[in-house]
Design a protein around this motif. Structure first.
Motif, PDB file in Angstrom:
ATOM      1  N   VAL A 155      12.149  -0.069   6.620  1.00 31.99           N
ATOM      2  CA  VAL A 155      10.843   0.139   6.988  1.00 31.99           C
ATOM      3  C   VAL A 155      10.367   1.714   6.773  1.00 31.99           C
ATOM      4  CG1 VAL A 155       9.242   0.418   8.967  1.00 31.99           C
ATOM      5  CG2 VAL A 155      10.474  -1.830   8.372  1.00 31.99           C
ATOM      6  N   ASN A 156       9.395   2.133   6.529  1.00 29.45           N
ATOM      7  CA  ASN A 156       9.043   3.709   6.421  1.00 29.45           C
ATOM      8  C   ASN A 156       8.012   3.985   7.190  1.00 29.45           C
ATOM      9  OD1 ASN A 156      10.978   4.037   3.958  1.00 29.45           O
ATOM     10  ND2 ASN A 156       9.523   2.636   2.896  1.00 29.45           N
ATOM     11  N   TRP A 157       8.175   4.579   8.376  1.00 34.57           N
ATOM     12  CA  TRP A 157       7.086   4.814   9.239  1.00 34.57           C
ATOM     13  C   TRP A 157       7.317   6.306   9.797  1.00 34.57           C
ATOM     14  CZ3 TRP A 157       2.748   2.099  10.465  1.00 34.57           C
ATOM     15  CH2 TRP A 157       1.859   2.583  11.678  1.00 34.57           C
ATOM     16  N   SER A 158       6.590   7.340   9.451  1.00 32.22           N
ATOM     17  CA  SER A 158       6.597   8.708  10.021  1.00 32.22           C
ATOM     18  C   SER A 158       5.110   9.115  10.148  1.00 32.22           C
ATOM     19  CB  SER A 158       7.691   9.265   9.235  1.00 32.22           C
ATOM     20  OG  SER A 158       7.983  10.301   9.659  1.00 32.22           O
ATOM     21  N   PRO A 159       4.350   9.026  11.057  1.00 31.51           N
ATOM     22  CA  PRO A 159       3.145   9.502  11.064  1.00 31.51           C
ATOM     23  C   PRO A 159       3.117  11.254  11.119  1.00 31.51           C
ATOM     24  CG  PRO A 159       3.318   7.638  12.458  1.00 31.51           C
ATOM     25  CD  PRO A 159       4.554   7.931  12.016  1.00 31.51           C
ATOM     26  N   PRO A 160       3.899  11.571  11.696  1.00 31.33           N
ATOM     27  CA  PRO A 160       3.957  13.189  11.716  1.00 31.33           C
ATOM     28  C   PRO A 160       4.174  13.863  10.352  1.00 31.33           C
ATOM     29  CG  PRO A 160       5.398  12.376  13.581  1.00 31.33           C
ATOM     30  CD  PRO A 160       5.115  11.072  12.624  1.00 31.33           C
ATOM     31  N   PHE A 161       4.794  13.226   9.379  1.00 35.19           N
ATOM     32  CA  PHE A 161       5.158  13.741   8.291  1.00 35.19           C
ATOM     33  C   PHE A 161       3.977  13.159   7.047  1.00 35.19           C
ATOM     34  CE2 PHE A 161       8.649  14.375  11.183  1.00 35.19           C
ATOM     35  CZ  PHE A 161       8.979  15.690  10.913  1.00 35.19           C
ATOM     36  N   GLN A 162       3.192  12.449   7.400  1.00 39.13           N
ATOM     37  CA  GLN A 162       2.474  11.831   6.334  1.00 39.13           C
ATOM     38  C   GLN A 162       1.716  12.828   5.686  1.00 39.13           C
ATOM     39  OE1 GLN A 162       0.856   8.099   7.597  1.00 39.13           O
ATOM     40  NE2 GLN A 162      -0.997   8.176   6.518  1.00 39.13           N
ATOM     41  N   GLY A 163       1.435  12.698   4.644  1.00 40.83           N
ATOM     42  CA  GLY A 163       0.330  13.527   3.411  1.00 40.83           C
ATOM     43  C   GLY A 163      -0.702  12.571   3.395  1.00 40.83           C
ATOM     44  N   PRO A 164      -1.657  13.296   2.840  1.00 42.93           N
ATOM     45  CA  PRO A 164      -3.076  12.714   2.199  1.00 42.93           C
ATOM     46  C   PRO A 164      -2.640  11.526   1.224  1.00 42.93           C
ATOM     47  CG  PRO A 164      -3.272  14.941   2.014  1.00 42.93           C
ATOM     48  CD  PRO A 164      -1.836  14.901   2.377  1.00 42.93           C
ATOM     49  N   PHE A 165      -3.574  10.459   1.545  1.00 39.53           N
ATOM     50  CA  PHE A 165      -3.194   9.351   0.379  1.00 39.53           C
ATOM     51  C   PHE A 165      -3.695   9.832  -1.135  1.00 39.53           C
ATOM     52  CE2 PHE A 165      -4.435   6.982   4.426  1.00 39.53           C
ATOM     53  CZ  PHE A 165      -3.180   6.401   4.691  1.00 39.53           C
ATOM     54  N   PHE A 172       0.980  -1.217   0.079  1.00 45.73           N
ATOM     55  CA  PHE A 172       0.121   0.117  -0.099  1.00 45.73           C
ATOM     56  C   PHE A 172       0.874   1.179  -0.189  1.00 45.73           C
ATOM     57  CE2 PHE A 172      -2.549   3.402   1.595  1.00 45.73           C
ATOM     58  CZ  PHE A 172      -3.994   3.033   1.053  1.00 45.73           C
ATOM     59  N   PRO A 173       0.532   2.214  -0.813  1.00 42.43           N
ATOM     60  CA  PRO A 173       1.370   3.428  -1.034  1.00 42.43           C
ATOM     61  C   PRO A 173       1.027   4.608  -0.094  1.00 42.43           C
ATOM     62  CG  PRO A 173      -0.257   3.371  -2.848  1.00 42.43           C
ATOM     63  CD  PRO A 173      -0.484   1.954  -1.873  1.00 42.43           C
ATOM     64  N   VAL A 174       2.014   4.931   0.834  1.00 36.58           N
ATOM     65  CA  VAL A 174       1.853   5.956   1.809  1.00 36.58           C
ATOM     66  C   VAL A 174       2.459   7.151   1.255  1.00 36.58           C
ATOM     67  CG1 VAL A 174       1.996   6.624   4.154  1.00 36.58           C
ATOM     68  CG2 VAL A 174       1.582   4.211   3.601  1.00 36.58           C
ATOM     69  N   THR A 175       1.980   8.279   1.283  1.00 37.30           N
ATOM     70  CA  THR A 175       2.500   9.595   0.918  1.00 37.30           C
ATOM     71  C   THR A 175       3.228  10.419   2.186  1.00 37.30           C
ATOM     72  OG1 THR A 175       0.979   9.852  -0.847  1.00 37.30           O
ATOM     73  CG2 THR A 175       2.183  11.809  -0.068  1.00 37.30           C
ATOM     74  N   TYR A 176       4.147  10.810   1.969  1.00 38.92           N
ATOM     75  CA  TYR A 176       5.037  11.348   3.067  1.00 38.92           C
ATOM     76  C   TYR A 176       5.497  13.007   2.471  1.00 38.92           C
ATOM     77  CZ  TYR A 176       5.310   7.377   5.631  1.00 38.92           C
ATOM     78  OH  TYR A 176       5.184   6.355   6.412  1.00 38.92           O
ATOM     79  N   HIS A 177       5.185  14.067   3.099  1.00 32.76           N
ATOM     80  CA  HIS A 177       5.497  15.357   2.734  1.00 32.76           C
ATOM     81  C   HIS A 177       6.098  16.293   3.630  1.00 32.76           C
ATOM     82  CE1 HIS A 177       1.332  17.420   3.404  1.00 32.76           C
ATOM     83  NE2 HIS A 177       1.850  16.667   4.366  1.00 32.76           N
ATOM     84  N   TYR A 178       6.614  17.333   3.296  1.00 34.82           N
ATOM     85  CA  TYR A 178       7.331  18.349   3.958  1.00 34.82           C
ATOM     86  C   TYR A 178       6.994  19.694   3.055  1.00 34.82           C
ATOM     87  CZ  TYR A 178      10.168  21.473   6.988  1.00 34.82           C
ATOM     88  OH  TYR A 178      10.597  22.256   8.065  1.00 34.82           O
ATOM     89  N   HIS A 179       5.982  20.469   3.340  1.00 37.83           N
ATOM     90  CA  HIS A 179       5.113  21.630   2.702  1.00 37.83           C
ATOM     91  C   HIS A 179       5.291  22.599   3.352  1.00 37.83           C
ATOM     92  CE1 HIS A 179       2.133  22.832  -0.809  1.00 37.83           C
ATOM     93  NE2 HIS A 179       3.228  23.481  -0.614  1.00 37.83           N
ATOM     94  N   HIS A 209       9.394  22.237  -0.564  1.00 43.68           N
ATOM     95  CA  HIS A 209       8.357  21.274  -0.748  1.00 43.68           C
ATOM     96  C   HIS A 209       8.758  19.884  -1.274  1.00 43.68           C
ATOM     97  CE1 HIS A 209       4.292  20.966  -2.916  1.00 43.68           C
ATOM     98  NE2 HIS A 209       4.303  19.992  -2.263  1.00 43.68           N
ATOM     99  N   TYR A 210       8.840  18.919  -0.229  1.00 41.08           N
ATOM    100  CA  TYR A 210       9.297  17.740  -0.551  1.00 41.08           C
ATOM    101  C   TYR A 210       8.162  16.593  -0.454  1.00 41.08           C
ATOM    102  CZ  TYR A 210      14.081  19.396   0.246  1.00 41.08           C
ATOM    103  OH  TYR A 210      15.381  19.918   0.260  1.00 41.08           O
ATOM    104  N   HIS A 211       8.287  15.825  -1.532  1.00 45.59           N
ATOM    105  CA  HIS A 211       6.988  14.978  -1.664  1.00 45.59           C
ATOM    106  C   HIS A 211       7.491  13.426  -2.135  1.00 45.59           C
ATOM    107  CE1 HIS A 211       2.653  14.350  -2.516  1.00 45.59           C
ATOM    108  NE2 HIS A 211       3.079  13.492  -3.385  1.00 45.59           N
ATOM    109  N   TYR A 212       7.047  12.423  -1.359  1.00 43.34           N
ATOM    110  CA  TYR A 212       7.681  11.328  -1.666  1.00 43.34           C
ATOM    111  C   TYR A 212       6.472  10.035  -1.358  1.00 43.34           C
ATOM    112  CZ  TYR A 212      10.880   8.021  -4.189  1.00 43.34           C
ATOM    113  OH  TYR A 212      11.671   7.127  -4.909  1.00 43.34           O
ATOM    114  N   THR A 213       6.076   9.037  -2.021  1.00 42.90           N
ATOM    115  CA  THR A 213       5.072   8.004  -1.676  1.00 42.90           C
ATOM    116  C   THR A 213       6.010   6.739  -1.957  1.00 42.90           C
ATOM    117  OG1 THR A 213       3.554   8.936  -2.814  1.00 42.90           O
ATOM    118  CG2 THR A 213       3.168   6.743  -2.429  1.00 42.90           C
TER     119      THR A 213
END
Length: 488
Positions: free
Chosen positions: A377-387, A338-345, A350-354
């Motif tokens: 492993v990729n787990w970072s709830p504070p920096f998660q963006g909308p799916f 399942f693809p999870v999007t992370y961002h720093y906006h 403006h960083y963005h990666y899934t």
């Protein structure tokens, strides 16, 4: 290279593209002939004199008479000579087994000074330069340094190389090439990583003195090996300086420069652009998952620890992933896909990666918890963006499946028996694998003292380069792609 040609004791044969008229043949298929030889190539196989004859079968022609030219291999009058005509595949007897090599592979692997620069170690020709019709004549010679080697004289060589060009490969190198090929194709990875819970890491964790880290390669190698196994390491007696973390990281290699800088400060400040720069509770997470290559190592040096609270705690995401796989293969697969999007906006960045939560190596084995071929492993709830994918309508179940899997995984990550908690003292530094070990921080009261950490990052390429150099130097081996490779 000093070379003494002598009567060979090593059987080396050339497999001709065309069988000469009247020459008896023995057809024998080997694993490597299927890899290195094209379907149009007719193989000539000779039996060793001491080998017991095999029974004839409908798919194998049996000729009890030895191939005539095999007698010439051990003749003193023909020392080192194998064949008088060029061929496209060369068969070498390694540990009494016949192994076949394509001449393209042997030519491409040439390390003579005309093919590989002696100083830079960089290749001086391109694989694409090798003509399709390249052929070689092989013989065995004995080198003073390498022992028995196979020397190949080329026809239709790479343009610019004259008839005097020769390629030599030691038997040790050819054996290593074969073993590496088998292990890579077999899919069984060498993996000495230790999955840990609180009790395991408490018992096995290492504390390294700063002076020893900086001055002794044996200590550094032991520390990096431990860091690769467990993903967590502590240093003590670190000098009170903002540059100490630079010195520590530089023993591994070049620091990773990000928009935070080569180093950065973790301390409370108003209107913070990052939750880490507040006194609030910060849950388990990894850093910079919104970038294409998040850092491998994170270093945090404690310069001030004078406020109540602020304890750090860590969790092994690999251990939790293995437990999740035991509990539910469905949940495990959901986190792998399942693809999870992370961002720093922000205004200036403006960083963005899934990416999926769990990344595996290309050839996983699921038989043992420690052999899951876990890569990251990729787990970072504070920096998660909308799916952005599989959010779907009423007929879509992927998001619901991910939610169930993520919930089960988080429970494993945050179980008390899986958390290692420690409050860094001034003069201590923690180093951890940012793609495996999750870190967090309890809230603290910034009005009652100062909490100040100096941080830095190191990339995965830098870490593994340093580890391999020390492995080669101190153990005579190195590891890449899950395969142990001896130094030859």
């Amino acid at each position: 290279m000093s070379v003494n040609i002598t009567t060979t004791r090593l059987t080396v044969r050339c497999a001709s593209q065309h069988v000469r008229a009247g020459t008896p043949t023995c057809k024998r298929r080997t694993f490597f002939s299927s890899i290195f030889s094209g379907p149009s190539t007719v193989k000539r196989r000779a039996r060793r004199d001491e080998e017991s004859p095999a029974l004839p079968t409908p798919t194998r022609e049996y000729h009890p008479t030895p191939i005539p030219h095999e007698k010439l291999i051990h003749s003193p009058a023909n020392a080192g000579q194998v064949d008088a005509y060029p061929v496209k595949t060369i068969a070498v007897s390694i540990e009494e087994n016949l192994r076949t090599f394509d001449t393209v592979f042997l030519r491409d692997s040439c390390t003579c000074p005309r093919c590989v620069d002696p100083d830079s170690k960089q290749k001086l020709f391109q694989t694409s330069d090798i003509p399709q019709e390249i052929e070689g004549k092989a013989r065995t010679v004995q080198d003073e340094k390498k022992g028995w080697v196979v020397e190949v004289e080329w026809q239709n060589d790479v343009p610019g190389y004259g008839p005097d060009h020769r390629t030599t490969h030691s038997i040790d190198w050819l054996r290593r090439a074969l073993n590496t090929e088998v292990e890579l194709r077999g899919g069984v990875r060498y993996d000495d990583r230790v999955l840990w819970d609180r009790d395991t890491i408490t018992k096995n964790n290492k504390w390294i003195d700063y002076a020893d880290w900086m001055s002794q390669d044996t200590v550094l190698f032991d520390a990096l090996t431990h860091l690769n196994k467990y993903g967590l390491l502590f240093l003590k007696n670190v000098p009170e300086s903002e540059t100490s973390v630079v010195s520590i990281a530089s023993r591994v290699g070049t620091l990773k420069d990000t928009f935070y800088g080569r180093t950065w400060d973790v301390r409370s400040k108003p209107k913070a652009e990052n939750i880490a720069y507040t006194p609030q509770f910060l849950g388990l997470h990894m850093d910079l998952l919104y970038t294409s290559n998040p850092p491998h190592l994170q270093l945090l040096h404690s310069l001030r620890a004078r406020t109540p609270g602020g304890e750090s705690f860590f969790s092994d995401a690999f251990h939790a992933a293995a437990k999740l796989n035991e509990q539910s293969k469905t949940h495990f697969r959901a986190l792998c896909t399942f693809p999870v999007t992370y961002h720093y906006h922000h205004a200036e960045h403006h960083y963005h990666y899934t990416r999926p939560t769990i990344e595996l190596h290309p050839y996983p084995k699921y038989s043992e918890p420690t052999n899951l071929a876990l890569h990251r492993v990729n787990w970072s709830p504070p920096f998660q963006g909308p799916f952005e994918a599989r959010i779907g309508g009423e007929s879509q179940t992927a998001l619901r499946n991910y939610l169930a899997a993520a919930n089960a995984y988080e429970k494993l990550l945050s179980q008390e028996e899986n958390l290692f908690e420690y409050r860094l003292k001034e003069g201590e530094c923690v180093i951890f694998d940012n793609r495996r070990v999750l870190h967090a921080r309890r809230a603290f009261d910034a009005t009652k003292g100062e909490r100040w950490l100096k941080g830095a990052y190191v990339d995965d390429d830098v870490f593994f380069s340093r580890l391999r150099v020390l492995e080669e130097r101190l153990e005579g081996r190195w590891v890449a792609d899950g395969v142990v490779r001896p130094v030859v």
